[in-house]
Enzyme design. Structure first.
Site, PDB file in Angstrom:
ATOM      1  N   HIS A 244      -0.690  -2.297  12.402  1.00 22.62           N
ATOM      2  CA  HIS A 244      -1.610  -1.185  12.674  1.00 22.62           C
ATOM      3  C   HIS A 244      -1.638  -0.797  14.149  1.00 22.62           C
ATOM      4  O   HIS A 244      -2.230   0.224  14.510  1.00 22.62           O
ATOM      5  CB  HIS A 244      -3.020  -1.554  12.207  1.00 22.62           C
ATOM      6  CG  HIS A 244      -3.827  -0.368  11.749  1.00 22.62           C
ATOM      7  ND1 HIS A 244      -3.502   0.934  12.069  1.00 22.62           N
ATOM      8  CD2 HIS A 244      -4.945  -0.287  10.980  1.00 22.62           C
ATOM      9  CE1 HIS A 244      -4.392   1.760  11.544  1.00 22.62           C
ATOM     10  NE2 HIS A 244      -5.275   1.042  10.875  1.00 22.62           N
TER      11      HIS A 244
ATOM     12  N   ASP B  48      -0.225   4.002  11.376  1.00 28.78           N
ATOM     13  CA  ASP B  48      -1.511   4.302  10.751  1.00 28.78           C
ATOM     14  C   ASP B  48      -1.328   4.472   9.247  1.00 28.78           C
ATOM     15  O   ASP B  48      -0.213   4.667   8.745  1.00 28.78           O
ATOM     16  CB  ASP B  48      -2.114   5.574  11.351  1.00 28.78           C
ATOM     17  CG  ASP B  48      -2.556   5.378  12.791  1.00 28.78           C
ATOM     18  OD1 ASP B  48      -2.962   4.251  13.127  1.00 28.78           O
ATOM     19  OD2 ASP B  48      -2.487   6.345  13.572  1.00 28.78           O
TER      20      ASP B  48
END
Length: 474
Positions: free
Chosen positions: A447, A451
């Site tokens: 992350h 995304d």
């Protein structure tokens, strides 16, 4: 004539190896190029052939020992080996692995656990006082600005113990710092650098709700056994609570230790997020069923489902290049090559050989490359460069019947695709129920770089490519 057996260099970036098993014992006859011993490195496990025909006269380095490249690990008496048997009778045999568990006693329950932070970190002091208390540190062993050569494991050990690698003399080839150099530095009583001590302590300190819980957590340990550092394998559970009832202690293999180190490092470095989608594999399954016999007859190789998933992943990586990336500090490296690592299960562990330039290969080329890498992985014939430079990975728990899995990212990638079992299930299509060949696919992604929007679009591209397959199979 005596012929030295040396630890080979298995790649440009490999400077040491661990002997995991001798396949011959002193006094045994060997043929030239016959497998003689097995080694494990940071990259691969491999069988090392005999450099000469003759009789194994002496084993100088036993199993479980790690030595630099070009170290003499044994001696062969070339020729028919006459007179070597007598010398071999007195040669030390490799230490049996089975004897190791007997030397691992259960710790006494009354042993007082250590506190997580180092003593000097428990009572913060002003920088001047800290410097005065610690005394003069070791002088740097290399000029300022000179590149420090070390492996990821060594750098991780240094970070865990708060060691400045610039102050550690390297005894390896070209001044490379090895695990033994770090262990010797720690055994010499060297103190962590002031700037790194606090992060090291915080990295291992658990979130404790009480002093008792904090005290029970084990600290980073520099204890070693057989040259292996156990820092990465400490447990939050006190050791005395693990030894109860009837049990057997089995030391982890070198490969298992490396896998553990890499998995811990990946979970520590990358914030993992997971996405799941479902793919209708009916069209691909039908095409494969019709073509697989002719495919094998024409090309002398079996057609599996994996090349279809690799081609679909390539399509997704082309459409969303952020998935084909690595992170270097605050720089995102977008790789131009698409090199797909494929997790291969072995009887003794797991390895991830890499299909280089997968985007340039057709289905047949990928299948042949895949079969070759998998076969040589299982026979310990892979070369170090064949498990490096991967830009994305795929693992297939579905081949063992798994519905789906949530795999750990293979560093330094930012994503890994997990494949579930292909099963026939009832699904709703145009308001009707139909039986279709369905498969869950999962994506684990970092992350810091990726995304959710990109991850799900990538998965949708993989799904779309498989459900609308158009590439000919023959």
């Amino acid at each position: 004539m005596a012929v030295d057996i040396v630890m080979p260099q298995m790649g440009e970036s490999i400077f040491e190896g661990t002997i995991t098993k001798w396949l011959k014992k002193p006094g045994d006859k060997v043929e030239r190029d016959e497998p003689l011993f097995e080694i494990s490195t940071d990259k691969v496990d491999a069988e090392i052939p005999s450099p000469s025909a003759g009789v194994l006269k002496e084993i100088k380095v036993g199993e479980g020992k790690t030595v630099p490249i070009q170290t003499v690990v044994g001696v062969i008496e070339a020729g028919d080996g006459a007179g070597a048997a007598k010398a071999a009778a007195t040669a030390p045999a490799p230490a049996p692995k089975a004897a190791e568990p007997a030397r691992v006693p259960a710790p006494a329950p009354a042993a007082k656990p250590q506190i997580v932070p180092p003593p000097q970190a428990a009572r913060p002091a002003a920088p001047a006082q800290a410097a005065a208390a610690s005394g003069p540190g070791p002088a740097p062993s290399r000029p300022a600005g000179e590149r420090i050569h070390s492996s990821p494991l060594v750098r991780r050990m240094a970070k865990e113990h708060g060691i400045d690698l610039g102050s550690v003399p390297g005894t390896g080839a070209g001044g490379r710092i090895s695990k033994q150099d770090i262990e010797s530095y720690l055994a010499g009583g060297a103190q962590p650098s002031a700037g790194a001590a606090e992060p090291g302590a915080a990295e291992y300190a658990p979130a404790a709700s009480s002093p008792q819980r904090a005290a029970a957590a084990p600290p980073p340990s520099s204890a070693t056994s057989g040259g292996q550092v156990h820092v990465a394998f400490e447990s939050a559970v006190p050791r005395e609570k693990m030894y109860f009832g009837h049990y057997e202690v089995q030391p982890m293999s070198i490969m298992r230790q490396r896998i553990a180190e890499h998995m811990i490092a990946s979970k520590h470095v990358s914030p993992h997020v997971y996405s799941v989608d479902e793919v209708d594999m009916t069209k691909v399954a039908s095409l494969r069923t019709k073509a697989k016999d002719e495919f094998e007859k024409r090309y002398e190789t079996k057609l599996t489902f994996m090349p279809f998933f690799i081609k679909a992943a390539v399509a997704g990586l082309r459409a969303f290049p952020t998935m084909n990336a690595s992170l270097d500090g605050t720089n995102v490296i977008l790789h131009k090559e698409i090199n797909i690592g494929i997790a291969v299960a072995l009887d003794w562990g797991l390895i991830v050989p890499v299909i280089k330039n997968a985007d340039e290969k057709n289905l047949l080329g990928i299948q042949r490359n895949l079969n070759d890498l998998a076969e040589r992985a299982r026979t310990k014939k892979l070369k170090p460069d064949e498990v490096q430079e991967g830009t994305f990975s795929i693992t297939n728990p579905g081949v063992f019947g798994g519905l789906f899995g949530l795999p750990v990212i293979s560093q330094p990638n930012v994503g890994i695709l997990g494949l579930g079992a292909i099963e026939k299930r009832p699904v709703v299509i145009n308001d009707s129920i139909a039986i279709r060949s369905m498969c869950y696919v999962t994506l684990s992604y970092d992350h810091r770089v990726v995304d959710g929007a990109i991850a799900h679009q990538f998965l949708h591209k993989v799904k779309e490519t498989l459900e609308n397959w158009s590439e000919p199979l023959l």
